[in-house]
Design an enzyme around this catalytic site. Sequence first.
Site, PDB file in Angstrom:
ATOM      1  N   HIS A  91       6.751  -7.374  -1.413  1.00  0.00           N
ATOM      2  CA  HIS A  91       5.753  -7.883  -2.356  1.00  0.00           C
ATOM      3  C   HIS A  91       5.361  -6.846  -3.410  1.00  0.00           C
ATOM      4  CE1 HIS A  91       4.538 -10.962   0.961  1.00  0.00           C
ATOM      5  NE2 HIS A  91       5.631 -11.311   0.323  1.00  0.00           N
ATOM      6  N   ASP A 109       0.792  -1.235   0.000  1.00  0.00           N
ATOM      7  CA  ASP A 109       0.000   0.000   0.000  1.00  0.00           C
ATOM      8  C   ASP A 109       0.825   1.287   0.000  1.00  0.00           C
ATOM      9  OD1 ASP A 109       0.901   0.149   2.703  1.00  0.00           O
ATOM     10  OD2 ASP A 109      -0.873  -0.951   3.403  1.00  0.00           O
ATOM     11  N   LEU A 147      -1.394  -2.168  17.447  1.00  0.00           N
ATOM     12  CA  LEU A 147      -0.184  -1.442  17.027  1.00  0.00           C
ATOM     13  C   LEU A 147      -0.341   0.063  17.191  1.00  0.00           C
ATOM     14  CD1 LEU A 147       0.367  -3.621  13.882  1.00  0.00           C
ATOM     15  CD2 LEU A 147       1.925  -3.497  15.816  1.00  0.00           C
ATOM     16  N   GLY A 167       2.741  -6.406  13.139  1.00  0.00           N
ATOM     17  CA  GLY A 167       1.476  -6.674  12.462  1.00  0.00           C
ATOM     18  C   GLY A 167       1.546  -7.724  11.387  1.00  0.00           C
TER      19      GLY A 167
END
Length: 281
Positions: free
Chosen positions: A118, A103, A262, A218
């Site tokens: 990724h 993102d 988080l 996370g």
Amino acid sequence: MTTSVQELAALVAGGQVVVLSGAGLSTESGIPDYRGPSGVARRHTPMTFQAFTRDAVARRRYWARSHLGWRLIARAAPNAGHRAVARLQDAGLVDAVITQNVDGLHGAAGSDRVVELHGRLDEVICLDCGNLTSREEMDRRLREANPDFVAQVAEVNPDGDVDLPDEQVAGFRPVDCGICGTGMLKPDVVFFGETVPPQRVERCFALVEQARAVVVLGSSLTVMSGRRFVIRAAKQGIPVAIVNQGPTRGDGYATVRVDAPLGDVLPELAERVTGASAVPV
Ligand SMILES: [Zn+2]
């Protein structure tokens, strides 16, 4: 094992930390973690590289959903967790960030030295000529090719995919490469069934081996793609801390384990080790 933020802070305060982040870091930015405790199982199986490249119908479905999902991803903003990581970097405590997220929110929060394991959803690659274009440009071309395409976005998944009825998919027209004219276009992200480019993996192993500590943020470490770095660190005697809600497949390698949101833990951590209060961006 559950330890306190204080123990985490003691580890991070020593510096030379490499962060490995996953989908759980972006949930508070509105991007659901379909593997995490709050995430529901996605309604359809994730697109594999094999289906994407071999099946024109699957590819059409992917781009139709992704065309809609992209708008939500593009609107997502970094959260307090991303900003805390950037502060730790600014303070010289975090050397590099390896993220499994596509993102771009670490960069948006001001982090540099980020390895996007990724890939990135905001870049599109031609599988024939290798040309890279921006997702913005792709979005413009898809809108032009599909001026009447209107559909309701029900849900967005971490890869920018959304749920969409088949009849709406059928009318969608994907586009080919604007440079070579015929090449198949794919977001420049690693799909299921695809491997991370070896050079990128080697770079991450090198970062991990140079680290004094590895801090996982996370990620349930379900896939080997991320877990292998935790295993490598543990084998080299490098301490591993994991901050994640719910158990992870790396817990056996961790010396520090914090099971808490988080968005609470990271600002507190940044405040403890940098001595400054959280400043909203
Ligand atoms: Zn091309």
